[in-house]
Design an enzyme around this catalytic site. Structure first.
Site, short mmCIF file in Angstrom:
data_model
loop_
_atom_site.label_atom_id
_atom_site.label_comp_id
_atom_site.label_asym_id
_atom_site.label_seq_id
_atom_site.Cartn_x
_atom_site.Cartn_y
_atom_site.Cartn_z
N LYS A 35 0.94 -1.34 -0.11
CA LYS A 35 0.03 -0.20 -0.06
C LYS A 35 0.89 1.38 0.11
O LYS A 35 2.15 1.16 0.23
CB LYS A 35 -0.83 -0.12 1.25
CG LYS A 35 -0.31 -0.04 2.45
CD LYS A 35 -0.79 -0.42 3.72
CE LYS A 35 0.07 -0.45 5.10
NZ LYS A 35 -0.68 -0.91 6.28
N ARG A 133 -10.60 -0.93 14.67
CA ARG A 133 -10.41 -0.10 13.57
C ARG A 133 -11.37 -0.78 12.37
O ARG A 133 -12.79 -0.52 12.59
CB ARG A 133 -9.08 -0.04 13.28
CG ARG A 133 -8.70 0.97 12.04
CD ARG A 133 -7.01 1.17 11.86
NE ARG A 133 -6.62 -0.19 11.20
CZ ARG A 133 -5.50 -0.32 10.51
NH1 ARG A 133 -4.50 0.81 10.82
NH2 ARG A 133 -4.99 -1.56 10.23
N HIS A 165 -6.16 -7.85 12.61
CA HIS A 165 -4.99 -7.01 12.71
C HIS A 165 -4.81 -6.71 14.29
O HIS A 165 -5.68 -6.16 15.02
CB HIS A 165 -5.13 -5.81 11.80
CG HIS A 165 -4.07 -5.08 11.50
ND1 HIS A 165 -3.07 -5.47 11.05
CD2 HIS A 165 -3.78 -3.62 11.73
CE1 HIS A 165 -2.02 -4.70 10.75
NE2 HIS A 165 -2.37 -3.48 11.20
N ARG A 223 1.39 -11.06 6.82
CA ARG A 223 1.26 -9.72 6.25
C ARG A 223 2.50 -8.67 6.53
O ARG A 223 1.89 -7.77 7.05
CB ARG A 223 -0.08 -9.32 6.17
CG ARG A 223 -1.26 -9.98 5.99
CD ARG A 223 -2.42 -9.19 5.98
NE ARG A 223 -2.68 -8.37 7.19
CZ ARG A 223 -3.19 -8.75 8.37
NH1 ARG A 223 -3.85 -9.96 8.41
NH2 ARG A 223 -3.34 -7.94 9.21
N TYR A 266 13.92 31.04 6.57
CA TYR A 266 12.73 31.82 7.15
C TYR A 266 12.94 31.87 8.68
O TYR A 266 13.14 31.01 9.57
CB TYR A 266 11.48 31.06 6.81
CG TYR A 266 11.09 31.00 5.37
CD1 TYR A 266 10.91 32.32 4.65
CD2 TYR A 266 10.80 29.89 4.56
CE1 TYR A 266 10.63 32.33 3.55
CE2 TYR A 266 10.66 30.05 3.20
CZ TYR A 266 10.39 31.30 2.72
OH TYR A 266 10.19 31.46 1.46
N CYS A 313 12.43 24.66 4.10
CA CYS A 313 11.41 25.33 3.02
C CYS A 313 10.67 24.49 2.22
O CYS A 313 10.80 23.17 2.28
CB CYS A 313 12.20 26.49 2.07
SG CYS A 313 13.03 27.46 3.20
N ASP A 315 11.01 23.55 -0.84
CA ASP A 315 11.83 22.82 -1.93
C ASP A 315 13.15 22.94 -1.70
O ASP A 315 13.93 22.26 -2.20
CB ASP A 315 11.96 23.90 -3.19
CG ASP A 315 10.43 24.14 -3.59
OD1 ASP A 315 9.41 23.49 -3.71
OD2 ASP A 315 9.94 25.25 -3.75
C1 LIG Z 1 -0.06 -2.07 6.79
C2 LIG Z 1 -0.43 -3.05 7.20
C3 LIG Z 1 0.09 -4.39 7.36
C4 LIG Z 1 1.72 -4.19 7.33
O1 LIG Z 1 1.97 -3.63 8.59
P1 LIG Z 1 3.57 -3.36 8.98
O2 LIG Z 1 3.33 -3.01 10.40
O3 LIG Z 1 4.03 -2.55 8.20
O4 LIG Z 1 4.16 -4.86 8.73
C5 LIG Z 1 -0.55 -5.56 7.53
N1 LIG Z 1 -1.80 -5.70 7.52
C6 LIG Z 1 -2.65 -4.52 7.28
C7 LIG Z 1 -4.23 -4.74 7.46
C8 LIG Z 1 -2.08 -3.31 7.18
O5 LIG Z 1 -2.93 -2.18 7.02
#
Ligand SMILES: *Cc1c(COP(=O)(O)O)cnc(C)c1O
Length: 377
Positions: A35, A133, A165, A223, A266, A313, A315
């Protein structure tokens, strides 16, 4: 085209990290989280390296990201897990993208897309095991499973996975970890008793931190995200043998001598204490160098660490070279694996009070990703 800064991405490091994580995953399959443009590393080349390293699946937040992978020629199974109203579900199904569902209403929407397209939707049901979540909370889980089974009977959906998760996997010993594992077990048992589990259905809950610390959470698939890019999921426990993939460099622009008492950038937050050499680095907050890095983060220039001098800044920012030489066009390293004395992304995160995920994902679109060690295939 000339660009004054580049993010170099070491694809061999990504392959190494994925192979290392696979080895630690107790034989589980690996779904690489790509992602957010593969955590800022560039979607398609990074995804290819992730697959070469041993992942069999990819995960994205949105369907649009999964479609971009298909457009880039990636044929591996892809799960998009953050489905909100209006997601292009028909497109997802036409491109064989798996989708996650946390509620009956979404499941029904997915089934409608399946009927419209004449495809069976591949679905992963998400249980909320304590992060609050995504996912169906325990009270809504049996109903979600029951609806999925009805839709499966019509061949509108196939139940590919059951997942959840962790909220605190990066805090080893946090009491919520064991509670979430227990809640996941309960959710799996409910699904099993209803007939929605079985050997074809993959169970998954482990992110990077859980892969390296929690074998009980490996199940059928893991994951990883951050660890694939070589950034430690639990910095207090070390680097786990991971290798940082991204090196952010810029070529110095203007270099000049200025007198004592010169206010720099700045708001004149930095004032020279004596005559000195200033160097201009052509990266700014529009490129993901947080304005908050002012006076906090270091870069490697002319063989030594230099603090960002004065305000970052949009850039550009300045560094104070003292009496050391720097030539225009010379490379300045913001962060990298640390082999050459440059700061690591972890040091940037620590100095800015954030996590490495935020450091690498914020590197902007103006900075080209330059790939090193592409596979010879
Ligand atoms: C981003 C994400 C992961 C990976 O998480 P890390 O902590 O970067 O390993 C796995 N599962 C889900 C649902 C996520 O959103």
């Amino acid at each position: 085209m000339h660009t004054p800064a580049q993010a170099r991405v070491d694809l061999a490091a990504i392959r190494h990290n994925v192979a290392l994580l696979k080895e630690r995953a107790s034989g589980a399959e690996l779904m690489g989280a790509v992602k957010a443009d593969a955590y800022g590393h560039g979607l398609v080349p990074s995804a290819e390296a992730v697959l070469e390293g041993g992942a069999s699946r990819l995960g994205t937040a949105f369907v649009s990201e999964a479609l971009a992978l298909r457009e880039g020629g990636v044929t591996a199974p892809i799960l998009a897990w953050l489905i909100t109203p209006g997601e292009p579900l028909d497109e997802a199904l036409r491109h064989d993208i798996e989708v996650s569902a946390s509620e009956v209403r979404l499941l029904d929407g997915i089934a409608e897309a399946a009927r419209r397209t004449g495809r069976t939707a591949k679905v992963h049901l998400e249980a909320d095991t304590g992060m609050s979540r995504g996912g169906a909370p325990p009270a809504a889980w049996p109903e979600l499973v029951a609806r999925a089974l009805e839709l499966r009977a019509e061949e509108a959906v196939e139940i590919v996975g059951l997942w959840s998760h962790f909220a605190c996997a990066d805090i080893p010993g946090h009491p919520s970890i064991a509670q979430q594992l227990e809640a996941f077990e309960t959710a799996l048992k409910t699904a099993e008793q209803a007939g929605a589990a079985g050997s074809q259905v993959i169970r998954h809950i482990a992110n990077s931190a859980a892969i390296v610390t929690l074998p009980a959470a490996h199940y059928d698939l893991v994951r990883p995200g951050i660890a694939m890019y070589g950034l430690s999921p639990i910095p207090e426990l070390g680097d786990f043998g991971l290798r940082q993939a991204m090196t952010l460099v810029a070529q110095a622009g203007l270099v000049k001598r200025v007198p004592e008492g010169s206010g720099v950038s700045y708001a004149h937050l930095f004032v020279t204490e004596r005559e000195t050499t200033l160097g201009l680095v052509p990266l700014g907050y529009a490129d993901g160098i947080l304005r908050h890095a002012t006076g906090r983060a270091e870069v490697l220039a002319g063989g030594r660490r230099r603090l960002i001098a004065g305000r970052v800044c949009m850039d550009q920012f300045m560094i104070d070279m003292g009496d050391d030489p720097l030539s225009a066009g010379e490379e300045v390293v913001l962060f990298g694996p640390g082999d050459g004395g440059e700061p690591t992304a972890q040091e940037w995160a620590d100095n800015l009070g954030t996590i490495t995920h935020e450091i690498v994902t914020r590197i902007g679109a103006r900075v080209p990703r330059v790939y090193e060690h592409r596979s010879s295939k």
